[in-house]
Design a protein around this motif. Sequence first.
Motif, PDB file in Angstrom:
ATOM      1  N   ARG A 261      -6.715   5.531  -3.124  1.00 18.21           N
ATOM      2  CA  ARG A 261      -6.142   4.838  -4.290  1.00 18.21           C
ATOM      3  C   ARG A 261      -7.210   4.606  -5.346  1.00 18.21           C
ATOM      4  O   ARG A 261      -7.002   4.854  -6.538  1.00 18.21           O
ATOM      5  N   ASP A 269       1.145  -0.628  -9.641  1.00 19.77           N
ATOM      6  CA  ASP A 269       2.544  -0.268  -9.408  1.00 19.77           C
ATOM      7  C   ASP A 269       2.691   0.745  -8.273  1.00 19.77           C
ATOM      8  O   ASP A 269       3.806   1.186  -7.970  1.00 19.77           O
ATOM      9  N   GLU A 271       2.338   1.338  -4.304  1.00 14.65           N
ATOM     10  CA  GLU A 271       2.224   0.667  -3.005  1.00 14.65           C
ATOM     11  C   GLU A 271       2.100   1.719  -1.908  1.00 14.65           C
ATOM     12  O   GLU A 271       2.699   2.786  -1.986  1.00 14.65           O
ATOM     13  N   HIS A 273       1.788   1.961   2.504  1.00 18.42           N
ATOM     14  CA  HIS A 273       1.866   1.244   3.773  1.00 18.42           C
ATOM     15  C   HIS A 273       1.833   2.236   4.931  1.00 18.42           C
ATOM     16  O   HIS A 273       2.343   3.353   4.816  1.00 18.42           O
ATOM     17  N   ASP A 518       2.265  -5.089   7.003  1.00 21.22           N
ATOM     18  CA  ASP A 518       2.208  -3.857   6.225  1.00 21.22           C
ATOM     19  C   ASP A 518       3.149  -2.808   6.800  1.00 21.22           C
ATOM     20  O   ASP A 518       3.858  -2.120   6.062  1.00 21.22           O
ATOM     21  N   THR A 521       6.858  -3.579   5.983  1.00 20.24           N
ATOM     22  CA  THR A 521       7.155  -3.254   4.589  1.00 20.24           C
ATOM     23  C   THR A 521       7.299  -1.753   4.417  1.00 20.24           C
ATOM     24  O   THR A 521       8.199  -1.274   3.710  1.00 20.24           O
TER      25      THR A 521
END
Length: 849
Positions: A261, A269, A271, A273, A518, A521
């Motif tokens: 990342r 914006d 995400e 997981h 995590d 989600t």
Amino acid sequence: MTTTATPAPAAETTHGAVQHRLLRLAEGLTARPKTVLVIWTLVIAACFPFASQLNDVLTKQGASKVVPGTSSARADQLVEQSFPARSQRESIVAIGAPDVRSDQLRSMLAELDARIAERVRTGEVQQSASAYTLYRGSTAEYLRRLRTQVDQQLAAAQTPATPETRRQAVDAAVAAGQVPAALADPARQAVASDESQLPLLAAAFTKATDWHSFPVPVPAEAVDRLLAKDGRATLVSVSFAKQAGHDPDVDWLRSAIAAARQAAGAGPDVEAHVTGELALIKDTYKKAEDDNALMETVAYAIIFVVLLLFFRAVVPAVLTVAAIGLAMTVSQAALFALGHSVTLTQFTITIMNFVMLGAGVDYSMLLSSRYRQERLAGRSPKEAAVHATAHAGESMLLAAVAVVLAFGATLFSPVDWIPPLGYGGLIGIPIVLLAALTLTPALLVLLGDRFFWLGRNPLADLEHGSALGRHLRRAADLARRRKVAIVLLFAVITVPFAVITAQHRSTADPVALSPATDSRTGFELVAKEWGDAAVLPTLVVGRPNSGVVDAQHRLTDSGRQAVTALTDKLAAVPGVARVSAVTRPFGLPVTAAELDALGPDVRRDYLSDDGALRVVVELADKPYTGAAVSTVDRIQEITAAAGDVGPLSVGGATQVDRQYGNALNSSFWQMIGLVSVGVFVMLVFALRSLLIPIRLILTIMMSNVWAIGLTVLIFHFWLDKAIIDDLPIFLTVLMMGLGMDYEIFLVTRVRDLVRGGADQEAATVGAVVDTGRVINAAGLVMAGSLGTMALSSTIMLQEYGAGLGLAVLLDATLIRMLFVPATLLLFRRYNWWLPSLRRTPAPAPAKAG
């Protein structure tokens, strides 16, 4: 120290072989109290380095719910052998963003792939797949075919194949529209350079080119598996190799995602997981481990407050907590040694610690309370310590044996998570009992009445002279006067709780039972875009019959017909959303030529190099529902009739859960039977009674029914949370051991008073008063220590804590103070009836009862 004016109880002599042996043990210990302390000091010092390493032998993955000997176990084993990349070692990276085809996301996926590739080279990761690798692989294959075509064209034209002539051939193909203009540069480089450079060229092109209009043909069905149709989510599959060990490093994968990342400059914006069964279990265990500090702090605080109120002194409260904490060090070192041979989890430690806290304080309070009574009866400090150990020690020993029997029964369960809990109890309870029977008497002898220092009149007759003692006498008197009404009332109240317990909704769904992590989600993101079955599908696997697969690990013509017929039938089953197999790798049928064009990796997903078949069935319903189970039943009927394909096993989330539930139910009754028989036999010989052990077991069951019913009302009807399906077995097994402490404390006191000449009525009322304070305080300690598990962020521990806390609290108050005395008074002399197995006459009351 001063005492109250309450008449001192009479000193008692020991009765029975157990008390005589404990008396001799206590005499030996109290003769050398300093030696006892030195030995414990040396043992604890030797154990401390090993106890501190206990976490090193715990599995972070948890125990599997796959039951040995079942079809899901066979399927799981075959997938592990032949399709390791699709086993439980597969983790899913779920990425969400406004547009996962954007430059930023392409760069992030490329960076992540580069970091994963490092682990592939070291052997820790077997393979990885993503939209990036899909587009890259298609591009590399396209460039490879183009290079071959160019060479063939030059050879046909008898033109030397030089870098320049190859580039010219590509330019001609671009001009003729045979090669997309966007591919002109990488195509020129591909034909002019060494073939080993093709993957690098394909990677650079894939990263730089807009995937919305990618010029290289990529199977749309394959793209849909990795890129959501709305373009707001994408998946990365990472399969850990066996070299990664039993607990693959999911945290490393999260670190790699964070680094990717940052390198790609992904904004807030985006995400990302890590999810999948492995990650869900690891995250839940990690949450439970992180919660331990809070739960233990609260438990110690509750225990210390109760001890202060019980002893009315600071020193005994401090010494009790310190002794139990040191005993835990020894038990943790013992678990460290055991952990090299068996599977232990974080829950093993959690349960052991809280059980040791509760039981250890119970034993210490009972022994100290009996010491105070012996002192009030006129014995010297040393004599009081000896006789307290003999009398209270018998109750402690019987209670500990009951707990050991309960935990020992768990070792016979075929369900993998249950035995690790048993190991904690089997090791912890004997050690804390040994500490109570040796450390406490030694401290009492060395300190004498100073054991109760820093207190307010702690050597008073608190059992009979306090407000609680008067309340207990009134409760016992109520049980005497209204015994029939009390027994009937308790029976009536049990009925609705029994109905709730029998009909409660339960689940083993790792997502519903997972805390906010995590992985949860990530799972919810996957389920939203692709459905639950994308992570928790149903599997049909097996080794096909001879003639279905040829020597090159490809389907024969007859084999293709048989597999096609099977998958067509599976796809037609109501409740099946999609079927993927070697004849339909993306849910739609393909020819042998089309399969070859997709590449060998696609084929290996469904037909391994050792000839095993794998069919993935995605259900339309959530995998842990009754509708999903019905669908799997129909799938089993079809696979059982597929004799032309070969013997097939059905596995996957729904099948594992169903067979786990069956094994859990079988284990429940097996363990209840084992514990009940063991406790019954022990108490028959210890108490010389047939009726009391039976009633004791039934009373524990009543406590459990009440506690489970209340837990269901709280979590299901009030909080609208899922109820874990192993709550009844966990609660019952622990209460069959721990809940018997209070009954044993009470009944052994009744027996001793009867032996001393009291009638049944006077003995029962007197025992309630004598032991009620200890039982109430012990119940508060046990309920407080076990109940603190409800502070956990994991639903499983929340429900365990609430259920156990309620069960213990009800058992130590209403049931022991009202129901048990009422039944004792109702049956009177029949309480001590024993057929010809009795070696000596039962305790006879001095007066008519």
